[in-house]
Design a protein around this motif. Structure first.
Motif, PDB file in Angstrom:
ATOM      1  N   TYR A   6       0.897  -1.160   0.000  1.00  0.00           N
ATOM      2  CA  TYR A   6       0.000   0.000   0.000  1.00  0.00           C
ATOM      3  C   TYR A   6       0.934   1.208   0.000  1.00  0.00           C
ATOM      4  O   TYR A   6       1.970   1.180   0.681  1.00  0.00           O
ATOM      5  CB  TYR A   6      -0.871   0.086   1.261  1.00  0.00           C
ATOM      6  CG  TYR A   6      -1.653  -1.155   1.619  1.00  0.00           C
ATOM      7  CD1 TYR A   6      -2.380  -1.844   0.652  1.00  0.00           C
ATOM      8  CD2 TYR A   6      -1.676  -1.623   2.929  1.00  0.00           C
ATOM      9  CE1 TYR A   6      -3.100  -2.975   1.002  1.00  0.00           C
ATOM     10  CE2 TYR A   6      -2.393  -2.749   3.275  1.00  0.00           C
ATOM     11  CZ  TYR A   6      -3.092  -3.428   2.304  1.00  0.00           C
ATOM     12  OH  TYR A   6      -3.800  -4.549   2.645  1.00  0.00           O
ATOM     13  N   CYS A   9       1.695   2.632   3.570  1.00  0.00           N
ATOM     14  CA  CYS A   9       2.203   1.694   4.581  1.00  0.00           C
ATOM     15  C   CYS A   9       3.695   1.904   4.911  1.00  0.00           C
ATOM     16  O   CYS A   9       4.564   1.727   4.051  1.00  0.00           O
ATOM     17  CB  CYS A   9       1.955   0.279   4.054  1.00  0.00           C
ATOM     18  SG  CYS A   9       2.894  -1.007   4.876  1.00  0.00           S
ATOM     19  N   TYR A  11       5.708   0.099   6.639  1.00  0.00           N
ATOM     20  CA  TYR A  11       6.504  -1.135   6.482  1.00  0.00           C
ATOM     21  C   TYR A  11       6.843  -1.360   5.008  1.00  0.00           C
ATOM     22  O   TYR A  11       7.915  -1.867   4.677  1.00  0.00           O
ATOM     23  CB  TYR A  11       5.731  -2.331   7.039  1.00  0.00           C
ATOM     24  CG  TYR A  11       5.410  -2.189   8.499  1.00  0.00           C
ATOM     25  CD1 TYR A  11       6.377  -2.454   9.478  1.00  0.00           C
ATOM     26  CD2 TYR A  11       4.152  -1.753   8.914  1.00  0.00           C
ATOM     27  CE1 TYR A  11       6.080  -2.304  10.822  1.00  0.00           C
ATOM     28  CE2 TYR A  11       3.851  -1.598  10.263  1.00  0.00           C
ATOM     29  CZ  TYR A  11       4.817  -1.873  11.204  1.00  0.00           C
ATOM     30  OH  TYR A  11       4.529  -1.714  12.543  1.00  0.00           O
ATOM     31  N   LYS A  46      -3.585 -11.314   5.786  1.00  0.00           N
ATOM     32  CA  LYS A  46      -3.768 -10.058   5.075  1.00  0.00           C
ATOM     33  C   LYS A  46      -2.759  -9.051   5.585  1.00  0.00           C
ATOM     34  O   LYS A  46      -2.989  -8.370   6.583  1.00  0.00           O
ATOM     35  CB  LYS A  46      -5.199  -9.552   5.287  1.00  0.00           C
ATOM     36  CG  LYS A  46      -5.588  -8.480   4.295  1.00  0.00           C
ATOM     37  CD  LYS A  46      -6.104  -7.258   4.965  1.00  0.00           C
ATOM     38  CE  LYS A  46      -6.434  -6.193   3.957  1.00  0.00           C
ATOM     39  NZ  LYS A  46      -5.954  -4.896   4.365  1.00  0.00           N
ATOM     40  N   MET A  47      -1.603  -9.026   4.921  1.00  0.00           N
ATOM     41  CA  MET A  47      -0.540  -8.129   5.370  1.00  0.00           C
ATOM     42  C   MET A  47       0.393  -7.826   4.194  1.00  0.00           C
ATOM     43  O   MET A  47       0.685  -8.705   3.386  1.00  0.00           O
ATOM     44  CB  MET A  47       0.252  -8.818   6.500  1.00  0.00           C
ATOM     45  CG  MET A  47       1.155  -7.909   7.273  1.00  0.00           C
ATOM     46  SD  MET A  47       2.026  -8.824   8.576  1.00  0.00           S
ATOM     47  CE  MET A  47       3.229  -9.722   7.609  1.00  0.00           C
ATOM     48  N   VAL A  48       0.817  -6.587   4.104  1.00  0.00           N
ATOM     49  CA  VAL A  48       1.860  -6.203   3.153  1.00  0.00           C
ATOM     50  C   VAL A  48       2.964  -5.506   3.947  1.00  0.00           C
ATOM     51  O   VAL A  48       2.705  -5.057   5.054  1.00  0.00           O
ATOM     52  CB  VAL A  48       1.305  -5.261   2.044  1.00  0.00           C
ATOM     53  CG1 VAL A  48       0.376  -5.995   1.119  1.00  0.00           C
ATOM     54  CG2 VAL A  48       0.637  -4.021   2.624  1.00  0.00           C
ATOM     55  N   PRO A  49       4.181  -5.430   3.437  1.00  0.00           N
ATOM     56  CA  PRO A  49       4.627  -5.782   2.098  1.00  0.00           C
ATOM     57  C   PRO A  49       4.795  -7.290   1.905  1.00  0.00           C
ATOM     58  O   PRO A  49       5.069  -8.014   2.851  1.00  0.00           O
ATOM     59  CB  PRO A  49       6.001  -5.089   2.011  1.00  0.00           C
ATOM     60  CG  PRO A  49       6.527  -5.103   3.414  1.00  0.00           C
ATOM     61  CD  PRO A  49       5.302  -4.907   4.265  1.00  0.00           C
ATOM     62  N   GLU A  61       7.184  -9.698   5.630  1.00  0.00           N
ATOM     63  CA  GLU A  61       8.025  -9.067   6.664  1.00  0.00           C
ATOM     64  C   GLU A  61       9.092  -8.133   6.071  1.00  0.00           C
ATOM     65  O   GLU A  61      10.074  -8.570   5.478  1.00  0.00           O
ATOM     66  CB  GLU A  61       8.695 -10.103   7.589  1.00  0.00           C
ATOM     67  CG  GLU A  61       7.730 -10.817   8.517  1.00  0.00           C
ATOM     68  CD  GLU A  61       6.994  -9.858   9.486  1.00  0.00           C
ATOM     69  OE1 GLU A  61       7.562  -8.807   9.837  1.00  0.00           O
ATOM     70  OE2 GLU A  61       5.845 -10.167   9.855  1.00  0.00           O
ATOM     71  N   SER A  62       8.863  -6.845   6.322  1.00  0.00           N
ATOM     72  CA  SER A  62       9.741  -5.814   5.753  1.00  0.00           C
ATOM     73  C   SER A  62      11.228  -6.030   6.077  1.00  0.00           C
ATOM     74  O   SER A  62      12.071  -5.953   5.186  1.00  0.00           O
ATOM     75  CB  SER A  62       9.296  -4.438   6.235  1.00  0.00           C
ATOM     76  OG  SER A  62       9.260  -4.373   7.647  1.00  0.00           O
ATOM     77  N   TYR A 121     -13.345   0.012   4.581  1.00  0.00           N
ATOM     78  CA  TYR A 121     -12.660  -1.110   5.240  1.00  0.00           C
ATOM     79  C   TYR A 121     -11.556  -0.563   6.167  1.00  0.00           C
ATOM     80  O   TYR A 121     -11.445  -0.938   7.326  1.00  0.00           O
ATOM     81  CB  TYR A 121     -12.061  -2.015   4.160  1.00  0.00           C
ATOM     82  CG  TYR A 121     -11.272  -3.195   4.682  1.00  0.00           C
ATOM     83  CD1 TYR A 121     -11.861  -4.457   4.761  1.00  0.00           C
ATOM     84  CD2 TYR A 121      -9.939  -3.072   5.059  1.00  0.00           C
ATOM     85  CE1 TYR A 121     -11.147  -5.554   5.225  1.00  0.00           C
ATOM     86  CE2 TYR A 121      -9.212  -4.152   5.524  1.00  0.00           C
ATOM     87  CZ  TYR A 121      -9.823  -5.393   5.601  1.00  0.00           C
ATOM     88  OH  TYR A 121      -9.109  -6.474   6.049  1.00  0.00           O
ATOM     89  N   LYS A 125     -11.540  -0.506  10.375  1.00  0.00           N
ATOM     90  CA  LYS A 125     -10.488  -1.259  11.076  1.00  0.00           C
ATOM     91  C   LYS A 125      -9.660  -0.341  11.979  1.00  0.00           C
ATOM     92  O   LYS A 125      -9.396  -0.649  13.129  1.00  0.00           O
ATOM     93  CB  LYS A 125      -9.594  -1.906  10.016  1.00  0.00           C
ATOM     94  CG  LYS A 125      -8.752  -3.028  10.508  1.00  0.00           C
ATOM     95  CD  LYS A 125      -8.224  -3.830   9.318  1.00  0.00           C
ATOM     96  CE  LYS A 125      -7.358  -4.962   9.769  1.00  0.00           C
ATOM     97  NZ  LYS A 125      -6.921  -5.800   8.630  1.00  0.00           N
TER      98      LYS A 125
HETATM   99  N1  LIG Z   1       5.753  -6.959  10.687  1.00  0.00           N
HETATM  100  C1  LIG Z   1       5.223  -6.577   9.403  1.00  0.00           C
HETATM  101  C2  LIG Z   1       4.105  -5.592   9.620  1.00  0.00           C
HETATM  102  C3  LIG Z   1       3.418  -5.191   8.307  1.00  0.00           C
HETATM  103  C4  LIG Z   1       2.098  -4.486   8.547  1.00  0.00           C
HETATM  104  O1  LIG Z   1       1.655  -4.328   9.684  1.00  0.00           O
HETATM  105  N2  LIG Z   1       1.476  -4.037   7.460  1.00  0.00           N
HETATM  106  C5  LIG Z   1       0.180  -3.389   7.562  1.00  0.00           C
HETATM  107  C6  LIG Z   1       0.077  -2.206   6.623  1.00  0.00           C
HETATM  108  S1  LIG Z   1       1.063  -0.831   7.153  1.00  0.00           S
HETATM  109  C7  LIG Z   1      -0.899  -4.358   7.102  1.00  0.00           C
HETATM  110  O2  LIG Z   1      -0.755  -5.013   6.087  1.00  0.00           O
HETATM  111  N3  LIG Z   1      -1.995  -4.415   7.878  1.00  0.00           N
HETATM  112  C8  LIG Z   1      -3.176  -5.149   7.526  1.00  0.00           C
HETATM  113  C9  LIG Z   1      -4.284  -4.219   7.157  1.00  0.00           C
HETATM  114  O3  LIG Z   1      -4.036  -3.011   6.999  1.00  0.00           O
HETATM  115  O4  LIG Z   1      -5.416  -4.681   6.980  1.00  0.00           O
HETATM  116  C10 LIG Z   1       6.354  -6.023   8.533  1.00  0.00           C
HETATM  117  O5  LIG Z   1       7.335  -5.472   9.098  1.00  0.00           O
HETATM  118  O6  LIG Z   1       6.297  -6.160   7.307  1.00  0.00           O
END
Ligand SMILES: N[C@@H](CCC(=O)N[C@@H](CS)C(=O)NCC(=O)O)C(=O)O
Length: 217
Positions: A6, A9, A11, A46-49, A61-62, A121, A125
């Motif tokens: 995103y 984001c 990370y 559901k997580m990026v990157p 995991e960044s 969404y 959240k």
């Molecule tokens: N520990 C992960 C954390 C990544 C993270 O928290 N990403 C957030 C976006 S900033 C995410 O995907 N959250 C799920 C959501 O927004 O629904 C990393 O370092 O990559």
């Protein structure tokens, strides 16, 4: 290789930095914020990157992505030192930080918020985390005062002649700090102290990551 992100984001910004710093081509794919299916099909949540290292091979995991890319494309450049003072300061600033950036991200032209359902969404959240976005926006001045205290503490650690947080070497600190500061550049009325302002501009250039300064809200 493709990197699923995103734009907002922090990370994802960390993961993007290593490609820019090492001048490695990467295809960025911005997911809609309410697209749960795509990331879950890749990494089970559901997580990026998410880095697609090779077709169908995914890495979350960044910090893992940063180290993987640094090692895959020698010479390695990253020092793994983390300044506990910086981590603590960033952690303490979470409430004013998120309260400033989250309501602005969701009403911005960032690609992950291209649809009404993606915006809804995100708001549903994140309001569970920081409370109503409308209240956060009303309290902008208070949060700006609080985050300015944070910025001034960090400003004291940055020396004029430094290229990086730790003098002349790029370290994990730069990933944490730049990701945090870049997010804050969406807050149009937030002034940055001079050395930090310079730091943001320099790292943005070296990392080839646009700031959010000109993102329309
Ligand atoms: N520990 C992960 C954390 C990544 C993270 O928290 N990403 C957030 C976006 S900033 C995410 O995907 N959250 C799920 C959501 O927004 O629904 C990393 O370092 O990559």
């Amino acid at each position: 290789m493709r990197l699923f992100i995103y734009d907002h984001c922090p990370y994802c910004v960390k993961a993007r930095m290593i490609f820019g710093l090492k001048n490695i081509n990467i295809q960025l794919v911005t997911l809609l914020n309410d697209d749960e299916k795509t990331p879950i099909s890749m990494i089970g949540k559901k997580m990026v990157p998410i880095l697609e290292k090779a077709p169908g091979q995914f890495m979350p995991e960044s910090m893992d992505i940063i180290q993987f890319i640094d090692q895959q494309f020698p010479p390695t450049i990253i020092h793994k030192e983390e300044d506990p003072f910086l981590l603590e300061i960033l952690n303490q600033a979470r409430i004013p930080y998120y309260s400033l950036v989250m309501p602005r991200w969701v009403s911005s032209t960032m690609e992950e918020f291209n649809t009404a359902s993606a915006r809804k969404y995100f708001q549903n959240k994140k309001e569970q985390m920081i409370g109503p976005f409308s209240t956060a926006l009303t309290n902008t001045e208070t949060y700006i005062k609080e985050i300015t205290e944070t910025l001034l503490k960090i400003e004291k650690k940055i020396k004029n002649q430094n290229k990086w947080y730790m003098e002349n070497q790029v370290s994990f600190n730069d990933f944490h700090l730049f990701a945090f500061l870049r997010a804050l550049t969406i807050v149009k009325t937030l002034p940055f102290p001079p050395r930090l302002e310079d730091y943001i501009k320099q790292i943005a250039k070296k990392s080839q990551i646009p700031l959010s300064t000109n993102i329309a809200l």
